[in-house]
Design a protein around this motif. Structure first.
Motif, PDB file in Angstrom:
ATOM      1  N   VAL B  25       0.843  -1.193   0.000  1.00 44.05           N
ATOM      2  CA  VAL B  25       0.000   0.000   0.000  1.00 44.05           C
ATOM      3  C   VAL B  25       0.879   1.244   0.000  1.00 44.05           C
ATOM      4  N   PHE B  29       0.904   4.573  -2.604  1.00 41.91           N
ATOM      5  CA  PHE B  29       0.738   5.985  -2.295  1.00 41.91           C
ATOM      6  C   PHE B  29       2.023   6.784  -2.462  1.00 41.91           C
ATOM      7  N   TYR B  36      -1.664  13.085  -6.520  1.00 47.45           N
ATOM      8  CA  TYR B  36      -2.875  12.583  -5.866  1.00 47.45           C
ATOM      9  C   TYR B  36      -4.072  13.535  -5.999  1.00 47.45           C
ATOM     10  N   ASN B  40      -7.584  12.892  -8.027  1.00 52.12           N
ATOM     11  CA  ASN B  40      -8.868  12.878  -7.333  1.00 52.12           C
ATOM     12  C   ASN B  40      -9.914  13.681  -8.095  1.00 52.12           C
ATOM     13  N   LYS B  52     -16.680  15.115   0.629  1.00 55.83           N
ATOM     14  CA  LYS B  52     -15.935  15.557   1.814  1.00 55.83           C
ATOM     15  C   LYS B  52     -16.686  16.661   2.548  1.00 55.83           C
ATOM     16  N   ALA B  71      -5.422   8.655   8.150  1.00 52.33           N
ATOM     17  CA  ALA B  71      -5.282   8.359   6.721  1.00 52.33           C
ATOM     18  C   ALA B  71      -5.629   9.624   5.948  1.00 52.33           C
ATOM     19  N   GLY B  72      -5.253  10.741   6.531  1.00 52.19           N
ATOM     20  CA  GLY B  72      -5.672  12.052   6.021  1.00 52.19           C
ATOM     21  C   GLY B  72      -4.968  12.462   4.745  1.00 52.19           C
ATOM     22  N   GLY B  73      -3.890  11.768   4.375  1.00 54.65           N
ATOM     23  CA  GLY B  73      -3.222  12.022   3.097  1.00 54.65           C
ATOM     24  C   GLY B  73      -2.872  13.481   2.898  1.00 54.65           C
ATOM     25  N   ASP B  95      -1.104  10.055   8.947  1.00 59.21           N
ATOM     26  CA  ASP B  95      -1.078   9.131   7.819  1.00 59.21           C
ATOM     27  C   ASP B  95       0.112   8.208   8.003  1.00 59.21           C
ATOM     28  N   ASN B  97       1.851   7.178   5.612  1.00 60.05           N
ATOM     29  CA  ASN B  97       2.794   7.421   4.523  1.00 60.05           C
ATOM     30  C   ASN B  97       3.369   8.824   4.566  1.00 60.05           C
ATOM     31  N   ALA B 124      -3.173   3.526  11.518  1.00 60.42           N
ATOM     32  CA  ALA B 124      -4.525   3.555  12.085  1.00 60.42           C
ATOM     33  C   ALA B 124      -4.776   2.380  13.030  1.00 60.42           C
ATOM     34  N   PHE B 141     -11.621   7.572   2.648  1.00 61.18           N
ATOM     35  CA  PHE B 141     -10.976   6.778   1.595  1.00 61.18           C
ATOM     36  C   PHE B 141      -9.679   6.162   2.101  1.00 61.18           C
ATOM     37  N   ARG B 144     -10.158   1.198   3.516  1.00 63.75           N
ATOM     38  CA  ARG B 144      -9.991   0.017   2.661  1.00 63.75           C
ATOM     39  C   ARG B 144      -8.522  -0.324   2.454  1.00 63.75           C
ATOM     40  N   ASN B 145      -7.615   0.614   2.717  1.00 64.86           N
ATOM     41  CA  ASN B 145      -6.191   0.330   2.557  1.00 64.86           C
ATOM     42  C   ASN B 145      -5.564  -0.278   3.809  1.00 64.86           C
TER      43      ASN B 145
HETATM   44  C1  LIG Z   1      -6.901   7.417  -0.821  1.00 64.99           C
HETATM   45  S1  LIG Z   1      -5.898   8.241   0.383  1.00 64.99           S
HETATM   46  C2  LIG Z   1      -7.055   9.289   1.177  1.00 64.99           C
HETATM   47  C3  LIG Z   1      -6.484  10.618   1.566  1.00 64.99           C
HETATM   48  C4  LIG Z   1      -7.459  11.660   2.119  1.00 64.99           C
HETATM   49  N1  LIG Z   1      -8.131  11.199   3.334  1.00 64.99           N
HETATM   50  C5  LIG Z   1      -8.475  12.057   1.084  1.00 64.99           C
HETATM   51  O1  LIG Z   1      -9.643  11.725   1.263  1.00 64.99           O
HETATM   52  O2  LIG Z   1      -8.140  12.684   0.099  1.00 64.99           O
HETATM   53  C6  LIG Z   1      -5.586   6.931   1.520  1.00 64.99           C
HETATM   54  C7  LIG Z   1      -4.521   7.230   2.542  1.00 64.99           C
HETATM   55  O3  LIG Z   1      -4.526   6.223   3.540  1.00 64.99           O
HETATM   56  C8  LIG Z   1      -3.214   6.056   4.016  1.00 64.99           C
HETATM   57  N2  LIG Z   1      -3.104   4.788   4.729  1.00 64.99           N
HETATM   58  C9  LIG Z   1      -3.110   3.545   4.211  1.00 64.99           C
HETATM   59  N3  LIG Z   1      -3.016   2.621   5.194  1.00 64.99           N
HETATM   60  C10 LIG Z   1      -2.976   3.309   6.369  1.00 64.99           C
HETATM   61  C11 LIG Z   1      -2.868   2.919   7.743  1.00 64.99           C
HETATM   62  N4  LIG Z   1      -2.807   1.638   8.093  1.00 64.99           N
HETATM   63  N5  LIG Z   1      -2.860   3.890   8.676  1.00 64.99           N
HETATM   64  C12 LIG Z   1      -2.917   5.187   8.320  1.00 64.99           C
HETATM   65  N6  LIG Z   1      -3.024   5.607   7.063  1.00 64.99           N
HETATM   66  C13 LIG Z   1      -3.042   4.688   6.078  1.00 64.99           C
HETATM   67  C14 LIG Z   1      -2.396   6.161   2.736  1.00 64.99           C
HETATM   68  O4  LIG Z   1      -1.054   6.479   3.004  1.00 64.99           O
HETATM   69  C15 LIG Z   1      -3.114   7.269   1.983  1.00 64.99           C
HETATM   70  O5  LIG Z   1      -2.565   8.527   2.224  1.00 64.99           O
END
Ligand SMILES: C[S@@+](CC[C@H](N)C(=O)[O-])C[C@H]1O[C@@H](n2cnc3c(N)ncnc32)[C@H](O)[C@@H]1O
Lengths: 202, 251
Positions: B25, B29, B36, B40, B52, B71-73, B95, B97, B124, B141, B144-145
């Motif tokens: 994953v 990212f 990104y 989007n 959002k 997971a706020g990216g 996040d 990443n 998370a 979003f 699911r990751n």
């Molecule tokens: C699709 S992005 C969503 C970003 C933002 N929340 C948005 O809606 O635009 C998913 C994010 O989840 C993060 N992520 C994936 N697995 C994670 C985990 N176990 N804990 C925290 N963040 C995670 C990824 O690094 C990525 O930045």
């Protein structure tokens, strides 16, 4: 979802653009910061919630959290709310319901009502002094032209109605008519008086 | 006890060892971080902004609150929360990443969002925060990751204050079959192509499409939240169920 979020976001963006054009908006917003107002209009059904942050006014049709003031009324009643003297009368007439602090609603509406935007200045900041001057002059010219046209049209309308079609009386005619009516009223009064005298005399 | 590496888990449609998913994953990212935000907008026709905004409007955020955007990216939600909690509140953008966090940090600073935002690299599943710390937690979003979704839901419950709420914004199951098949076509044929053209990376967007399909549907996720201990769990379908917003409270 699209239709509950998109229109309010669009209006919100526009509104905040407008607010940003008046430097005094910032301090007006700061006084309201964190305050929330909800307006439910009979015609719309969906309550609109306004939230003031220190920089922006936020609008939402989705927000159902508690607010500081809730106004329930109809669209037609809104203009009357500008004068706070009307509020009690409107509530008694069942045209208005307020829960919470009624002063807050007025403070929100003042945000817009007190907007004082220096349009020529805003223009010159965006497109430069000379073009702005040009636009402002063109605007003033077109305003003058419009006013002139409006006056011309009113004159034309008067001419048609009075002189040509004789649908409406001219000024002199009207004055004469008024005089005649007054003379008639005086005669009627005199006759009425005389009649009463005679009845008493019998 | 089983070695976690010998258990398998979905990575899109592939099965991979549990210990491996997190790294995979991260690759996805890392490779999309810079593009990104553009992607989007392109992929969702800008509608993600409305999803959002809807989430924010359902959050009950007030000035002075503490909010966690996990997971706020790149920080779309964080930006809006930051304006709303004001100088007396705080938003934590977390996040797993670092590349995504960096892009988010730069973006928010350029927009004048400073002072009440903290940036934390965190998983998370094991949030590095004290119990009962946040009024609101959002994961948009992101769920699911996450490898162990149930564990993540429990970890979020722990750091939520009593009376606080969790909002999960995530792709879900379209309600109408017609919409469902049009959406399938879009995500498996159009999306990876767009990913190739705009971000030069079709594979990551192939993963995106697959991970969306493997994500629990509305009722399943609601059940998982209840199992984790959330109360009054409800969900709202957005855009015909392509996306759903789940809400749950901690009491
Ligand atoms: C699709 S992005 C969503 C970003 C933002 N929340 C948005 O809606 O635009 C998913 C994010 O989840 C993060 N992520 C994936 N697995 C994670 C985990 N176990 N804990 C925290 N963040 C995670 C990824 O690094 C990525 O930045």
């Amino acid at each position: 979802m699209l239709w509950t979020v998109l229109p309010t976001s669009a209006i919100e963006a526009l509104l905040n653009q407008l607010l940003a054009l008046d430097s005094a908006s910032r301090s007006r917003l700061q006084k309201l910061q964190g305050k929330r107002l909800r307006v439910t209009l009979g015609e719309l059904g969906k309550p609109l919630t306004l939230t003031a942050t220190d920089q922006q006014l936020l609008l939402s049709w989705v927000d159902q959290e508690p607010v500081d003031c809730h106004i329930i009324t109809r669209l037609a009643v809104l203009p009357e709310l500008r004068d706070s003297a009307n509020i009690t009368r409107l509530i008694k007439a069942d045209a208005l319901d307020i829960e919470g602090d009624p002063m807050l609603a007025q403070a929100f509406s003042k945000l817009i009502a007190d907007l004082d935007i220096d349009w020529p200045e805003q223009l010159s900041q965006r497109i430069g002094d000379v073009p702005a001057q040009f636009v402002v002059q063109a605007w003033q010219r077109s305003q003058r032209w419009l006013n002139q046209r409006r006056e011309d049209q009113q004159q034309w309308l008067r001419d048609v109605l009075i002189e040509e079609q004789r649908l409406a009386p001219g000024q002199h005619e009207f004055a004469e008519f008024t005089e005649n009516v007054q003379a008639l009223r005086a005669r009627v009064d005199r006759i009425e008086f005389e009649l009463k005298e005679r009845q008493r005399g019998q | 006890m089983k070695d976690s590496n010998s258990e398998t888990i979905d990575f899109g449609y592939k099965k991979v060892a549990k210990g491996e998913k997190q790294g995979l994953v991260a690759n996805v990212f890392n490779s999309v971080a810079k593009k990104y935000d553009v992607m989007n907008d392109v992929m969702s026709f800008g509608i993600h902004r409305l999803w959002k905004r809807y989430t924010i409007d359902c959050s009950g955020v007030r000035s002075g609150m503490k909010v966690l955007d996990i997971a706020g990216g790149t920080g779309d939600l964080t930006e809006q929360f930051s304006r709303r909690v004001g100088p007396t509140g705080e938003v934590v953008l977390a996040d797993i990443n670092n590349a995504m966090l960096e892009v988010g940090r730069d973006k928010l600073r350029n927009r004048g969002i400073v002072g009440n935002v903290r940036y934390v690299q965190a998983n998370a599943e094991e949030l590095p925060f004290a119990d009962n710390s946040f009024d609101i937690i959002t994961i948009a979003f992101g769920l699911r990751n996450v490898t162990e979704k149930q564990k993540a839901l429990e970890s979020m419950l722990r750091v939520l204050k009593p009376g606080g709420r969790l909002l999960v914004l995530e792709f879900s199951k379209p309600v109408l079959p017609v919409l469902s098949s049009a959406y399938d076509f879009y995500s498996f044929n159009v999306l990876p192509q767009m990913g190739r053209m705009v971000a030069g990376d079709a594979e990551s967007y192939q993963y995106l499409a697959e991970s969306i399909r493997m994500h629990p549907d509305q009722e399943t996720l609601k059940g998982m939240m209840e199992t984790a201990g959330y109360e009054q769990v409800t969900f709202t379908n957005l855009t015909g169920g392509i996306v759903a917003l789940h809400r749950g409270f901690k009491f």
